[in-house]
Enzyme design. Structure first.
Site, PDB file in Angstrom:
ATOM      1  N   SER A  65       3.561  -1.884  10.394  1.00  4.34           N
ATOM      2  CA  SER A  65       5.009  -1.930  10.641  1.00  4.34           C
ATOM      3  C   SER A  65       5.638  -3.287  10.304  1.00  4.34           C
ATOM      4  CB  SER A  65       5.325  -1.515  12.084  1.00  4.34           C
ATOM      5  OG  SER A  65       4.911  -0.177  12.308  1.00  4.34           O
ATOM      6  N   HIS A  76      -9.455   1.463   4.974  1.00  4.96           N
ATOM      7  CA  HIS A  76      -8.161   1.630   5.644  1.00  4.96           C
ATOM      8  C   HIS A  76      -8.351   2.570   6.836  1.00  4.96           C
ATOM      9  CE1 HIS A  76      -4.040   2.743   6.491  1.00  4.96           C
ATOM     10  NE2 HIS A  76      -3.704   1.616   5.889  1.00  4.96           N
ATOM     11  N   GLU A  79      -5.317  -4.640  10.659  1.00 10.10           N
ATOM     12  CA  GLU A  79      -4.295  -3.613  10.853  1.00 10.10           C
ATOM     13  C   GLU A  79      -4.581  -2.845  12.147  1.00 10.10           C
ATOM     14  OE1 GLU A  79      -2.440  -2.601   6.702  1.00 10.10           O
ATOM     15  OE2 GLU A  79      -3.981  -1.143   7.208  1.00 10.10           O
ATOM     16  N   ASN A 103       0.876  -1.171   0.000  1.00  9.70           N
ATOM     17  CA  ASN A 103       0.000   0.000   0.000  1.00  9.70           C
ATOM     18  C   ASN A 103       0.914   1.222   0.000  1.00  9.70           C
ATOM     19  OD1 ASN A 103      -1.762   2.077   0.466  1.00  9.70           O
ATOM     20  ND2 ASN A 103      -2.344   1.422   2.542  1.00  9.70           N
ATOM     21  N   GLY A 122       2.628   2.569  10.836  1.00  8.98           N
ATOM     22  CA  GLY A 122       3.577   3.666  10.672  1.00  8.98           C
ATOM     23  C   GLY A 122       4.265   4.097  11.957  1.00  8.98           C
ATOM     24  N   LYS A 144       0.237   4.246  -0.277  1.00 11.56           N
ATOM     25  CA  LYS A 144      -0.377   5.449   0.307  1.00 11.56           C
ATOM     26  C   LYS A 144      -0.121   6.654  -0.606  1.00 11.56           C
ATOM     27  CE  LYS A 144      -0.134   3.258   4.784  1.00 11.56           C
ATOM     28  NZ  LYS A 144      -0.028   3.382   6.232  1.00 11.56           N
ATOM     29  N   GLU A 158      -6.710   4.965   7.824  1.00  8.35           N
ATOM     30  CA  GLU A 158      -6.526   6.387   7.494  1.00  8.35           C
ATOM     31  C   GLU A 158      -7.782   6.954   6.841  1.00  8.35           C
ATOM     32  OE1 GLU A 158      -2.817   5.699   5.464  1.00  8.35           O
ATOM     33  OE2 GLU A 158      -1.961   5.151   7.407  1.00  8.35           O
TER      34      GLU A 158
HETATM   35  P1  13P Z   1       3.112   0.586   7.718  1.00  3.33           P
HETATM   36  O1  13P Z   1       3.624  -0.713   7.140  1.00  3.33           O
HETATM   37  O2  13P Z   1       3.845   1.786   7.195  1.00  3.33           O
HETATM   38  O3  13P Z   1       3.015   0.535   9.203  1.00  3.33           O
HETATM   39  O4  13P Z   1       1.608   0.760   7.180  1.00  3.33           O
HETATM   40  C1  13P Z   1       0.742  -0.322   7.252  1.00  3.33           C
HETATM   41  C2  13P Z   1      -0.477  -0.005   6.492  1.00  3.33           C
HETATM   42  O5  13P Z   1      -1.225   0.893   6.837  1.00  3.33           O
HETATM   43  C3  13P Z   1      -0.742  -0.784   5.277  1.00  3.33           C
HETATM   44  O6  13P Z   1      -2.006  -0.525   4.778  1.00  3.33           O
END
Ligand code: 13P
Length: 251
Positions: free
Chosen positions: A212, A95, A167, A9, A173, A11, A97
């Protein structure tokens, strides 16, 4: 037997140039990935570039979001048919976010699940709890509610053509990964929630872990019985690191 799946992903990251070199790196190394399906989800505007570059490879691609509405007057939105036009296999929906920064609700996300499948693509439904919810022992309640919204709208049958990503929001992150045991516990819980409706579908659905994941911790996470691969954020932006993660996913 569930095939492992590792999806990057990306982002809101990348440029034409950086994506070109990332794609080259992944393509070059893909023969070293023995058993996992590998996918990438770029920002919308790079889907043409990604689909042109990956068209003749085994690497699949998808989008990070979609509208559930039919084409029309929805400024700034992207319709499912547009993503299908670019041969997206997957669409990430719900997601954290999107849920927490843009206020997407369980009901809206359930509609996106349905619209994605209607257009012939596979939704990757993200579920997961906030840190305060985990600390208040509400993890199962929150994830159960997020799943139930889709089950209520469309039923268990739709999970035949869907993927789930667990997640935990506190692990995204932050460099703080859920321990393999913590992740396994929730993956088993998710499978069990689906099994209440249909044990066979619950056994077959791929459940990815995200939060992560790195080259250094992927193998121990993917070794857990109910973890079928990963949804990778930051570490998916570096070809070498991403490929190390993909290599760790074995059937
Ligand atoms: P990270 O791997 O940067 O923690 O993000 C995970 C994520 O949100 C994947 O959709």
């Amino acid at each position: 037997m569930r095939q492992p799946l590792v999806v990057g992903n990306w982002k809101m990251n990348g440029s034409i140039a950086s994506i070109q070199s990332l794609l080259e790196g992944i393509k070059q190394a893909i023969p070293t990935v023995p058993s996992a399906e590998v996918g990438v989800c770029p920002p919308f505007v790079y889907l043409f570039q990604v689909s042109s570059s990956l068209g003749n490879t085994s690497i699949t691609w998808g989008a990070q979001n979609v509208s559930h509405e039919a084409p029309g007057a929805f400024t700034g939105e992207i319709a499912t048919g547009m993503l299908a036009d670019f041969r997206c296999k997957y669409v990430i929906i719900g997601h954290s976010e999107r849920r927490h920064i843009y206020g997407e609700t369980d009901d809206l996300i359930a509609k996106k699940w349905v619209a994605t499948q209607k257009a012939g693509m596979i939704p990757i439904l993200c579920v997961g709890e906030l840190l305060e919810e985990r600390e208040a022992n509400q993890t199962e309640q929150v994830v159960g509610r997020q799943l139930e919204a889709v089950l209520k709208l469309t039923g268990i049958g739709s999970f035949n053509k869907g993927v789930i990503a667990y997640e935990p929001v506190w692990a995204i992150g932050t460099g703080k990964t859920a321990s393999p045991q913590q992740a396994q516990e929730m993956h088993a819980f998710i499978r069990q929630q689906l099994a209440r409706y249909d044990a066979d579908i619950a056994q077959k659905v791929q459940i990815l872990y995200g939060g992560s994941v790195k080259g250094s911790n992927a193998a121990e996470l993917f070794a857990m019985p109910d973890i079928d691969g990963g949804l990778i954020g930051g570490a998916a932006l570096k070809a070498e690191e991403f490929i190390t993660i993909c290599q760790a996913a074995k059937s």
